[in-house]
Design a protein around this motif. Structure first.
Motif, PDB file in Angstrom:
ATOM      1  N   LYS A  25       0.821  -1.205   0.000  1.00 36.79           N
ATOM      2  CA  LYS A  25       0.000   0.000   0.000  1.00 36.79           C
ATOM      3  C   LYS A  25       0.860   1.263   0.000  1.00 36.79           C
ATOM      4  O   LYS A  25       0.515   2.274  -0.628  1.00 36.79           O
ATOM      5  CB  LYS A  25      -0.931   0.002   1.217  1.00 36.79           C
ATOM      6  N   ASN A  26       1.994   1.216   0.696  1.00 32.52           N
ATOM      7  CA  ASN A  26       2.821   2.414   0.866  1.00 32.52           C
ATOM      8  C   ASN A  26       3.925   2.564  -0.176  1.00 32.52           C
ATOM      9  O   ASN A  26       4.346   3.693  -0.478  1.00 32.52           O
ATOM     10  CB  ASN A  26       3.459   2.411   2.260  1.00 32.52           C
ATOM     11  N   GLU A  27       4.391   1.446  -0.720  1.00 29.38           N
ATOM     12  CA  GLU A  27       5.586   1.495  -1.572  1.00 29.38           C
ATOM     13  C   GLU A  27       5.357   1.150  -3.036  1.00 29.38           C
ATOM     14  O   GLU A  27       6.294   1.196  -3.830  1.00 29.38           O
ATOM     15  CB  GLU A  27       6.656   0.538  -0.996  1.00 29.38           C
ATOM     16  N   THR A  28       4.143   0.777  -3.413  1.00 29.74           N
ATOM     17  CA  THR A  28       3.868   0.434  -4.815  1.00 29.74           C
ATOM     18  C   THR A  28       2.588   1.121  -5.271  1.00 29.74           C
ATOM     19  O   THR A  28       1.841   1.689  -4.461  1.00 29.74           O
ATOM     20  CB  THR A  28       3.707  -1.093  -5.007  1.00 29.74           C
ATOM     21  N   ASN A  29       2.340   1.024  -6.560  1.00 23.36           N
ATOM     22  CA  ASN A  29       1.079   1.538  -7.116  1.00 23.36           C
ATOM     23  C   ASN A  29       0.143   0.393  -7.488  1.00 23.36           C
ATOM     24  O   ASN A  29      -0.762   0.560  -8.302  1.00 23.36           O
ATOM     25  CB  ASN A  29       1.355   2.408  -8.343  1.00 23.36           C
ATOM     26  N   PHE A  30       0.355  -0.767  -6.896  1.00 28.38           N
ATOM     27  CA  PHE A  30      -0.465  -1.937  -7.193  1.00 28.38           C
ATOM     28  C   PHE A  30      -1.918  -1.709  -6.779  1.00 28.38           C
ATOM     29  O   PHE A  30      -2.196  -1.093  -5.745  1.00 28.38           O
ATOM     30  CB  PHE A  30       0.051  -3.180  -6.462  1.00 28.38           C
ATOM     31  N   ASP A  31      -2.821  -2.233  -7.586  1.00 24.72           N
ATOM     32  CA  ASP A  31      -4.232  -2.294  -7.214  1.00 24.72           C
ATOM     33  C   ASP A  31      -4.404  -3.507  -6.308  1.00 24.72           C
ATOM     34  O   ASP A  31      -3.834  -4.573  -6.570  1.00 24.72           O
ATOM     35  CB  ASP A  31      -5.082  -2.423  -8.472  1.00 24.72           C
ATOM     36  N   ILE A  32      -5.190  -3.365  -5.248  1.00 26.41           N
ATOM     37  CA  ILE A  32      -5.299  -4.433  -4.251  1.00 26.41           C
ATOM     38  C   ILE A  32      -6.734  -4.933  -4.144  1.00 26.41           C
ATOM     39  O   ILE A  32      -7.679  -4.154  -4.037  1.00 26.41           O
ATOM     40  CB  ILE A  32      -4.824  -3.943  -2.870  1.00 26.41           C
ATOM     41  N   ARG A  33      -6.880  -6.252  -4.159  1.00 23.22           N
ATOM     42  CA  ARG A  33      -8.158  -6.914  -3.942  1.00 23.22           C
ATOM     43  C   ARG A  33      -7.987  -7.966  -2.856  1.00 23.22           C
ATOM     44  O   ARG A  33      -6.884  -8.456  -2.621  1.00 23.22           O
ATOM     45  CB  ARG A  33      -8.664  -7.603  -5.213  1.00 23.22           C
ATOM     46  N   ILE A  34      -9.085  -8.305  -2.218  1.00 21.58           N
ATOM     47  CA  ILE A  34      -9.090  -9.377  -1.219  1.00 21.58           C
ATOM     48  C   ILE A  34     -10.028 -10.474  -1.689  1.00 21.58           C
ATOM     49  O   ILE A  34     -11.120 -10.203  -2.198  1.00 21.58           O
ATOM     50  CB  ILE A  34      -9.550  -8.859   0.168  1.00 21.58           C
ATOM     51  N   ASN A  35      -9.599 -11.704  -1.530  1.00 22.22           N
ATOM     52  CA  ASN A  35     -10.433 -12.853  -1.868  1.00 22.22           C
ATOM     53  C   ASN A  35     -10.478 -13.788  -0.663  1.00 22.22           C
ATOM     54  O   ASN A  35      -9.451 -14.095  -0.061  1.00 22.22           O
ATOM     55  CB  ASN A  35      -9.860 -13.600  -3.073  1.00 22.22           C
ATOM     56  N   LEU A  36     -11.678 -14.216  -0.285  1.00 26.74           N
ATOM     57  CA  LEU A  36     -11.793 -15.176   0.807  1.00 26.74           C
ATOM     58  C   LEU A  36     -12.840 -16.221   0.495  1.00 26.74           C
ATOM     59  O   LEU A  36     -13.703 -16.027  -0.373  1.00 26.74           O
ATOM     60  CB  LEU A  36     -12.102 -14.485   2.138  1.00 26.74           C
ATOM     61  N   ILE A  37     -12.745 -17.338   1.184  1.00 27.57           N
ATOM     62  CA  ILE A  37     -13.650 -18.464   0.965  1.00 27.57           C
ATOM     63  C   ILE A  37     -14.499 -18.657   2.217  1.00 27.57           C
ATOM     64  O   ILE A  37     -13.975 -18.808   3.321  1.00 27.57           O
ATOM     65  CB  ILE A  37     -12.860 -19.744   0.651  1.00 27.57           C
ATOM     66  N   PHE A  38     -15.803 -18.642   2.036  1.00 28.20           N
ATOM     67  CA  PHE A  38     -16.754 -18.730   3.137  1.00 28.20           C
ATOM     68  C   PHE A  38     -17.068 -20.190   3.444  1.00 28.20           C
ATOM     69  O   PHE A  38     -17.475 -20.947   2.568  1.00 28.20           O
ATOM     70  CB  PHE A  38     -18.029 -17.988   2.756  1.00 28.20           C
ATOM     71  N   SER A  39     -16.884 -20.579   4.706  1.00 26.99           N
ATOM     72  CA  SER A  39     -17.114 -21.963   5.120  1.00 26.99           C
ATOM     73  C   SER A  39     -17.484 -21.972   6.597  1.00 26.99           C
ATOM     74  O   SER A  39     -17.565 -20.913   7.238  1.00 26.99           O
ATOM     75  CB  SER A  39     -15.846 -22.794   4.899  1.00 26.99           C
ATOM     76  N   ILE A  40     -17.656 -23.160   7.161  1.00 20.65           N
ATOM     77  CA  ILE A  40     -18.018 -23.207   8.582  1.00 20.65           C
ATOM     78  C   ILE A  40     -16.886 -22.693   9.467  1.00 20.65           C
ATOM     79  O   ILE A  40     -17.129 -22.178  10.556  1.00 20.65           O
ATOM     80  CB  ILE A  40     -18.423 -24.629   9.044  1.00 20.65           C
ATOM     81  N   ILE A  41     -15.621 -22.814   9.005  1.00 21.29           N
ATOM     82  CA  ILE A  41     -14.510 -22.464   9.880  1.00 21.29           C
ATOM     83  C   ILE A  41     -14.241 -20.958   9.955  1.00 21.29           C
ATOM     84  O   ILE A  41     -13.471 -20.525  10.811  1.00 21.29           O
ATOM     85  CB  ILE A  41     -13.213 -23.215   9.494  1.00 21.29           C
ATOM     86  N   ASN A  42     -14.877 -20.181   9.071  1.00 21.97           N
ATOM     87  CA  ASN A  42     -14.721 -18.724   9.229  1.00 21.97           C
ATOM     88  C   ASN A  42     -16.060 -17.997   9.243  1.00 21.97           C
ATOM     89  O   ASN A  42     -16.102 -16.768   9.211  1.00 21.97           O
ATOM     90  CB  ASN A  42     -13.821 -18.142   8.134  1.00 21.97           C
ATOM     91  N   ALA A  43     -17.159 -18.757   9.286  1.00 24.83           N
ATOM     92  CA  ALA A  43     -18.486 -18.128   9.282  1.00 24.83           C
ATOM     93  C   ALA A  43     -18.656 -17.186  10.471  1.00 24.83           C
ATOM     94  O   ALA A  43     -19.211 -16.088  10.338  1.00 24.83           O
ATOM     95  CB  ALA A  43     -19.574 -19.213   9.305  1.00 24.83           C
ATOM     96  N   ASN A  44     -18.152 -17.593  11.619  1.00 22.38           N
ATOM     97  CA  ASN A  44     -18.309 -16.804  12.834  1.00 22.38           C
ATOM     98  C   ASN A  44     -17.464 -15.527  12.822  1.00 22.38           C
ATOM     99  O   ASN A  44     -17.732 -14.593  13.572  1.00 22.38           O
ATOM    100  CB  ASN A  44     -17.932 -17.657  14.056  1.00 22.38           C
ATOM    101  N   SER A  45     -16.450 -15.478  11.963  1.00 17.64           N
ATOM    102  CA  SER A  45     -15.549 -14.319  11.948  1.00 17.64           C
ATOM    103  C   SER A  45     -15.566 -13.568  10.622  1.00 17.64           C
ATOM    104  O   SER A  45     -14.781 -12.643  10.421  1.00 17.64           O
ATOM    105  CB  SER A  45     -14.119 -14.777  12.255  1.00 17.64           C
ATOM    106  N   ILE A  46     -16.458 -13.960   9.708  1.00 19.80           N
ATOM    107  CA  ILE A  46     -16.489 -13.345   8.387  1.00 19.80           C
ATOM    108  C   ILE A  46     -16.710 -11.834   8.470  1.00 19.80           C
ATOM    109  O   ILE A  46     -16.101 -11.050   7.733  1.00 19.80           O
ATOM    110  CB  ILE A  46     -17.569 -14.009   7.496  1.00 19.80           C
TER     111      ILE A  46
END
Length: 379
Positions: A258-279
């Motif tokens: 974020k601070n040192e490049t001009n890259f575009d940033i995206r986030i990808n995550l997979i929804f399942s039982i193990i992260n449903a509570n913290s999504i």
């Protein structure tokens, strides 16, 4: 191409996609497909010439004929069904079609191939053992399971790099996945060959690499880079799900980019039982704290027992309420994220099908840490 015919293809044809004429995906074992959502193999570069596959494949000819006739094709089913509504979600084909609507490509010729996009999944070399992954995308998992994944041969690697180099001024996107792209040597060789520093490069990465990484150092010389970062949870849960990863390294690399490049940033995550509570906490962290609004949530279907629908029945209401509250805090212009969260709502409210504890016990064997200590809501 005749302007009226082109208008029909792009504006009124419900099944047309530029991909069969302009894109190919090369997979870890040499299989060639149309794209990351394509269901059928066109051929294998370890057995056939790539040019012959892209111009003479009978499967590819069938797809093109169906699209020109505005008929659905079996190869494209997943692309058309990964949405809750046609009115508010862009298909993957829209990602490609929008980039070529002003370009001159001969779509009427079913033997024509005019390289404009390429998906490089040409190695399973990876430094992690993500819990939802498999030998075809992780060399460490392949080693653990004693599975041999046939690599793309050197002749084909050279051919693909040469083809991309030759067409680099026309290419609209190079997509790199893996494995982990930052550790795949072919990616380094490719960047070293490219002189067009404005060529769009899109990369899926687990973000667990050092800033002196050779691929990263080359990548910083390019002007149009998009990093899609895989992060399904935060902290200890992140480390567990992305087995072998370190949340502190992820955070450091994120801030550095974020601070040192001009890259575009995206986030990808997979929804399942193990992260449903913290999504919701995860989305809030990236969306509000890190100011990243391009976030995609995919649904986990395999292993089936970890599908979010199998979350404890008596705790589902809490997840549903939390997601509904989160949606209200997101800007209406971030339609993709809102609809992804609605997909999560639909999934977790489906009837339970399988017990998840046996699968989680297997995760404990891989992680050497009891799942009960990390995913306390599932106990």
């Amino acid at each position: 191409m005749d302007p009226k015919k082109k208008y029909h293809l792009f504006k009124t044809n419900k099944n047309f996609c530029v991909v069969p004429w302009t894109n190919f995906e090369i997979y870890t074992n040499g299989d060639v497909k149309t794209c990351s959502m394509g269901d059928e193999n066109l051929g294998n570069v370890n057995e056939e010439n790539l040019d012959d596959i892209l111009r003479k494949s009978k499967v590819l000819h069938r797809m093109k004929k169906n699209m020109l006739a505005d008929k659905s094709d079996s190869n494209c089913i997943r692309c058309h069904h990964r949405t809750i509504s046609e009115a508010n979600f862009n298909y993957l084909r829209d990602h490609y079609n929008a980039r070529l609507i002003k370009e001159n490509v001969d779509y009427e010729n079913i033997e024509n191939f005019d390289l404009r996009f390429v998906d490089l999944h040409w190695s399973n070399i990876c430094n992690l053992r993500c819990v939802m992954c498999h030998p075809g995308q992780s060399s460490l998992i392949a080693k653990d399971q004693k599975v041999f994944v046939t690599p793309v041969n050197a002749r084909s690697i050279k051919k693909i790099i040469s083809m991309i180099k030759e067409h680099q001024d026309k290419i609209k996107e190079i997509y790199m996945s893996g494995g982990e792209p930052f550790y795949i040597p072919y990616n380094v060789k490719l960047l070293q060959e490219l002189t067009n520093k404005d060529i769009p490069i899109r990369i899926n990465t687990n973000m667990t690499w050092k800033t002196n990484n050779k691929f990263f150092k080359l990548l910083k010389n390019f002007n149009n880079v998009q990093l899609t970062m895989s992060a399904d949870a935060l902290g200890k849960k992140f480390n567990y799900i992305r087995n072998g990863a370190d949340w502190e390294i992820f955070e450091y690399n994120l801030d550095y980019i974020k601070n040192e490049t001009n890259f575009d940033i995206r986030i990808n995550l997979i929804f399942s039982i193990i992260n449903a509570n913290s999504i919701c906490d995860t989305i809030d962290y990236f969306y509000n704290k890190k100011k990243i609004n391009d976030i995609t949530i995919n649904l986990l279907y395999n292993p089936e027992s970890l599908d979010a629908r199998n979350y404890p029945k008596n705790k589902k209401e809490y997840i549903v309420n939390a997601i509904e509250r989160l949606i209200l805090t997101i800007s209406s212009k971030d339609v993709n994220l809102i609809n992804n969260l609605k997909n999560c709502l639909m999934q977790i409210q489906l009837p339970n099908q399988r017990d998840y504890k046996e699968s989680l016990d297997k995760l404990t064997e891989k992680n050497m840490l009891p799942w009960q200590e990390v995913f306390k809501d599932l106990v």
